[in-house]
Design an enzyme around this catalytic site. Structure first.
Site, PDB file in Angstrom:
ATOM      1  CG  HIS A   1      -3.136  -5.112   1.112  1.00  0.00           C
ATOM      2  ND1 HIS A   1      -4.418  -4.610   0.981  1.00  0.00           N
ATOM      3  CD2 HIS A   1      -2.529  -4.323   2.032  1.00  0.00           C
ATOM      4  CE1 HIS A   1      -4.567  -3.559   1.775  1.00  0.00           C
ATOM      5  NE2 HIS A   1      -3.434  -3.375   2.436  1.00  0.00           N
TER       6      HIS A   1
ATOM      7  CB  THR B   1      -2.119   2.207   5.964  1.00  0.00           C
ATOM      8  OG1 THR B   1      -2.150   1.027   5.150  1.00  0.00           O
ATOM      9  CG2 THR B   1      -2.980   2.017   7.199  1.00  0.00           C
ATOM     10  CB  THR B   2      -1.408   2.831   0.614  1.00  0.00           C
ATOM     11  OG1 THR B   2      -2.747   2.422   0.251  1.00  0.00           O
ATOM     12  CG2 THR B   2      -0.694   1.673   1.279  1.00  0.00           C
TER      13      THR B   2
ATOM     14  CG  HIS C   1       3.191   0.198  -3.476  1.00  0.00           C
ATOM     15  ND1 HIS C   1       4.221   1.091  -3.296  1.00  0.00           N
ATOM     16  CD2 HIS C   1       2.488   0.661  -4.539  1.00  0.00           C
ATOM     17  CE1 HIS C   1       4.144   2.059  -4.205  1.00  0.00           C
ATOM     18  NE2 HIS C   1       3.104   1.820  -4.964  1.00  0.00           N
TER      19      HIS C   1
ATOM     20  CG  HIS D   1      -4.324  -4.083   6.419  1.00  0.00           C
ATOM     21  ND1 HIS D   1      -3.602  -2.910   6.227  1.00  0.00           N
ATOM     22  CD2 HIS D   1      -4.222  -4.360   7.750  1.00  0.00           C
ATOM     23  CE1 HIS D   1      -3.088  -2.522   7.383  1.00  0.00           C
ATOM     24  NE2 HIS D   1      -3.450  -3.386   8.318  1.00  0.00           N
TER      25      HIS D   1
ATOM     26  CG  HIS E   1       0.859  -3.460   5.202  1.00  0.00           C
ATOM     27  ND1 HIS E   1       1.264  -2.448   4.368  1.00  0.00           N
ATOM     28  CD2 HIS E   1      -0.499  -3.559   5.064  1.00  0.00           C
ATOM     29  CE1 HIS E   1       0.204  -1.939   3.745  1.00  0.00           C
ATOM     30  NE2 HIS E   1      -0.872  -2.597   4.150  1.00  0.00           N
TER      31      HIS E   1
END
Length: 355
Positions: A204, A305-306, A179, A223, A206
Site C-alpha cells: 500500500h 504505522t496504522t 486510508h 510499504h 503513503h
C-alpha cells in the site's frame, strides 16, 4: 352339662347389653371452629405445588416429586438439579414474589464513543489512536513505534545479508480501504532475509513517505508487507520520489524523458470507484517493477504505522528511491492528500545500514 352350654350364650347376651348401654345418643358432628378452618387452610397452602406452564411427564420428574413428598420437608420444591441431566423441563414448586431490581448506587460509567481513526488532528487523530480501542494500546504506550527518522550518521554500518526478492506476477486485486490504496498480492511471492522466508501479503501507499532520512521525507512510499509462517511481520519500504534519477543523461538536443512507473500507472487506472470494495479487473501486475536496482537498505525493529500499531515488526527501508512522475503523485493526492503517521521517538533502538 347345661351350665357349660348356657355359659357361652350368657356371655353373648352380656356383650350385646354392654354395647347398647355404652352407645351415645346419635347426633350430628359438631361444626369445626373458625380457628380449625384457618389451620387447615394454612396446611393446604403449604402443600400446594405449582408447576411451570410446560409440565413434564418424565418418569424421572415423577420419582423426584415422590421422593420430596416422602421426605415430608415443608414446602415442596423441585429444582432442575433434582432431575436427570438430560431433562430440560424447568420446574419450580415454590412460588416466590418477583424481586424488584433496586437502582444501583454505583456510578454509571460514561459510554465510550468510538471514532474512526484518521491522520488528522481530532478525536480520531494519531495522538488519540491508543484511546480509540484497547486493541490500540501499543499506539499510545509502545516503546518501539514506527515510523522514525533515520539519521545516517548514527546508523551502524554493517555487512548485512542482501535481501532476496523472490517475486512473481500476480492477478491484480485492488481496494481503496478508506486510508490508502492497497493491493492484495497472490500466493507464491516471498523474500528471504537472514535465513528467514516471508510471504508477500499486500502492499500500500503513503503520502508523504512516512520514514524520514536525515529529517527528510520522500514524496511517497510503498510499504510491502510480508508475513513469516510464525506470524511475525517484515515490511519493506520503497521510497518514491519525483526527483529525476541522476542516471538520466543530458544531451545537447535535450534530456532523456523520464517515464512514469508502469506499475503505478496500472494501479491508478484501476482504483475502485467505491471505497471498501475490492476489485479484480483481470490484469496481471509484477511487484518487481517498483524495486530499485540498488537494494541496499537500513533495518531496525519497529511497528505497524496504522492501528493497532503492532510492534516487533522487522523494517527494511531501501536506501535508494524509485522515480515516479509528478502526475502520478498528484493523482494519489486527489484521493489522499496526506496519510502519513507523525514520526515516533527512536529511543535507544539500533539502526543498521548496509555498507
Amino acid at each position: 352339662m347345661m351350665n357349660r352350654i348356657l355359659s357361652p350364650f350368657a356371655m353373648v347376651i352380656a356383650l350385646a347389653l354392654s354395647l347398647v348401654l355404652t352407645q351415645p345418643v346419635m347426633g350430628s358432628d359438631p361444626a369445626p371452629t373458625p380457628n380449625t378452618v384457618n389451620k387447615v387452610e394454612k396446611i393446604a397452602d403449604k402443600a400446594k405445588v405449582t408447576v411451570s406452564p410446560s409440565p413434564s411427564s418424565d418418569e424421572e420428574m415423577s420419582k423426584a416429586l415422590t421422593s420430596k413428598i416422602n421426605k415430608g420437608s415443608g414446602d415442596i420444591i423441585i429444582r432442575t438439579s433434582d432431575l436427570a441431566v438430560n431433562n430440560t423441563a424447568m420446574i419450580s414448586a415454590e412460588v416466590k414474589p418477583k424481586s424488584v431490581a433496586k437502582p444501583s448506587t454505583k456510578p454509571v460509567e460514561k459510554e465510550v464513543h468510538t471514532h474512526h481513526w484518521t491522520y488528522f488532528d481530532g478525536p480520531g487523530g494519531p495522538d488519540n489512536w491508543g484511546n480509540l480501542s484497547k486493541d490500540n494500546l501499543a499506539c499510545l504506550k509502545g516503546k518501539n513505534q514506527s515510523p522514525i527518522n533515520i539519521n545516517i550518521d548514527r546508523a551502524v554500518k554493517a555487512e548485512l545479508n542482501p535481501i532476496e526478492f523472490i517475486y512473481r506476477a500476480s492477478p491484480l486485486t485492488i481496494i481503496d480501504n478508506g486510508h490508502t490504496i492497497m493491493v492484495n498480492y497472490g500466493e507464491g511471492s516471498n523474500l528471504m532475509v537472514d535465513g528467514r522466508q516471508y510471504r508477500l501479503v499486500q502492499f500500500h501507499f503513503h503520502k508523504p513517505g512516512e520514514e524520514a532520512i536525515n529529517g527528510e521525507r520522500s514524496d511517497m512510499v510503498a510499504h510491502l508487507v510480508h508475513q513469516h509462517h510464525d506470524g511475525s511481520l517484515a515490511v519493506v519500504a520503497v521510497l518514491l520520489s519525483t526527483v529525476k534519477p541522476v542516471a538520466l543523461r543530458k544531451y545537447w538536443w535535450g534530456e532523456d524523458a523520464a517515464k512514469e512507473n508502469a506499475l503505478i500507472s496500472t494501479l491508478w487506472n484501476n482504483v475502485p470507484l467505491v471505497k471498501g470494495k475490492a476489485e479484480t479487473p483481470g490484469v496481471m501486475i509484477d511487484i518487481n517493477q517498483i524495486l530499485p536496482t540498488d537494494r541496499s537498505y537500513f533495518t531496525y525493529m519497529g511497528s505497524l504505522t496504522t492501528p493497532p500499531c503492532t510492534e516487533n515488526v522487522l523494517w527494511l527501508v531501501l536506501k535508494n528511491p524509485i522515480y515516479i512522475s509528478e502526475a502520478q503523485v498528484k493523482n494519489f493526492d486527489r484521493i489522499y492528500p496526506m496519510n502519513a503517521r507523525p514520526l515516533q521517538p527512536k529511543g535507544d533502538r539500533l539502526v543498521k545500514e548496509t555498507k
